[in-house]
Scaffold this active site. Structure first.
Site, short mmCIF file in Angstrom:
data_model
loop_
_atom_site.label_atom_id
_atom_site.label_comp_id
_atom_site.label_asym_id
_atom_site.label_seq_id
_atom_site.Cartn_x
_atom_site.Cartn_y
_atom_site.Cartn_z
N ASP A 9 -16.73 3.69 33.49
CA ASP A 9 -15.98 4.71 32.43
C ASP A 9 -14.89 3.52 31.89
O ASP A 9 -14.55 2.61 32.63
CB ASP A 9 -15.29 5.88 33.27
CG ASP A 9 -14.29 6.39 32.53
OD1 ASP A 9 -14.68 6.91 31.11
OD2 ASP A 9 -13.05 6.80 33.01
N ASP A 11 -11.54 4.89 29.78
CA ASP A 11 -10.24 5.26 30.06
C ASP A 11 -10.05 5.55 31.43
O ASP A 11 -10.56 6.52 31.94
CB ASP A 11 -10.10 6.42 29.27
CG ASP A 11 -10.01 6.12 27.61
OD1 ASP A 11 -9.81 4.86 27.41
OD2 ASP A 11 -10.29 6.98 26.93
N SER A 118 -15.50 7.46 24.08
CA SER A 118 -14.45 7.09 23.05
C SER A 118 -14.95 6.34 22.10
O SER A 118 -15.61 5.42 22.28
CB SER A 118 -13.21 6.14 23.62
OG SER A 118 -12.35 5.83 22.59
#
Ligand code: B16
Ligand code: MG
Length: 225
Positions: A9, A11, A118
């Site tokens: 991942d 963030d 994102s």
């Protein structure tokens, strides 16, 4: 025996942008009379921009009163604030242990993927000087569902040409752990309050290739049977 790939991942695992998301959402929310706190921000981690906005409107009890055009305006305003704040990201904004782990994975020929919902992921990797470190970054613009749906992790596996059951995923958000588990990968959670992670570590500083290897050896056969 080793995993066929490790998928990260962004963030909260590679760098801490959750607080920057929060500050931008907090400002946009307050402009329409909604107050949000860190607890609400916790629920936005791993959730797409438009889904995050829908949750914030829900908190304010105005979900029925904001049309699509206004939602697009609010999301664009939040993104402009967020992108401006990304200027503060530098190579030393990479979280502890991550740069070393990426190097160890490359040294051991373990492919590395990114599974971030994102749309700003490429510019964040560039600001951190990490764009060369990933063998494949799943493209958030091509997926239909944000986490906890496994789609972004499965897209990363497909891009790397590996099967999810042979991979490890690393996440800091509950929605992300659910997504990894649903994809069939083994999950590593970063943080103190996550549920259902196959391995839970308090911070990225504890991550290392020897630790992931031991985790893989002890869990993998039980996991795929
Ligand atoms: P953007 P991840 C997620 O990234 C964030 O956790 C989430 O808070 C954010 O709303 C989402 O990306 C969309 O981000 O507005 O930049 O497209 O955790 O999947 O790396
Ligand atoms: Mg995250």
């Amino acid at each position: 025996m080793k995993p066929k790939a490790v998928i990260f991942d962004l963030d909260g695992v590679i760098t801490d942008t959750a607080h920057l998301h929060f500050l931008a959402w907090q400002r946009v929310a307050s402009e329409i009379g909604i107050e949000i706190d860190e607890q609400i921000n916790e629920q936005l981690k791993g959730i797409s921009r438009m889904d995050s906005l829908a949750r914030i409107l829900c908190v304010g009890g105005v979900e029925q009163h904001v049309d699509q055009q206004e939602r697009i305006r609010l999301a664009a305003r939040k993104n402009a604030l967020y992108v401006a704040s990304l200027q503060q990201l530098k190579p030393d904004s990479v979280l502890p242990g991550i740069a070393e782990l990426l190097e160890e994975l490359h040294r051991n020929n373990v492919p590395v993927g990114l599974a971030s919902v994102s749309l700003n992921a490429p510019r964040i990797l560039e600001a951190l000087g990490l764009q060369e470190q990933f063998d494949f970054c799943a493209d958030a613009s091509q997926i239909q569902h944000s986490k906890p749906h496994p789609e972004i992790f499965l897209a990363a596996c497909a891009g790397l040409g590996v099967c999810a059951v042979h991979c490890i995923g690393i996440e800091d958000a509950q929605a992300g752990i659910e997504a990894i588990n649903a994809s069939g990968m083994l999950s590593v959670g970063i943080g103190k309050q996550l549920e259902h992670a196959d391995l839970l570590l308090p911070s990225t500083g504890e991550l290392s290739w020897p630790l992931l290897q031991t985790f893989w050896l002890t869990q993998h056969s039980a996991h795929v049977v």
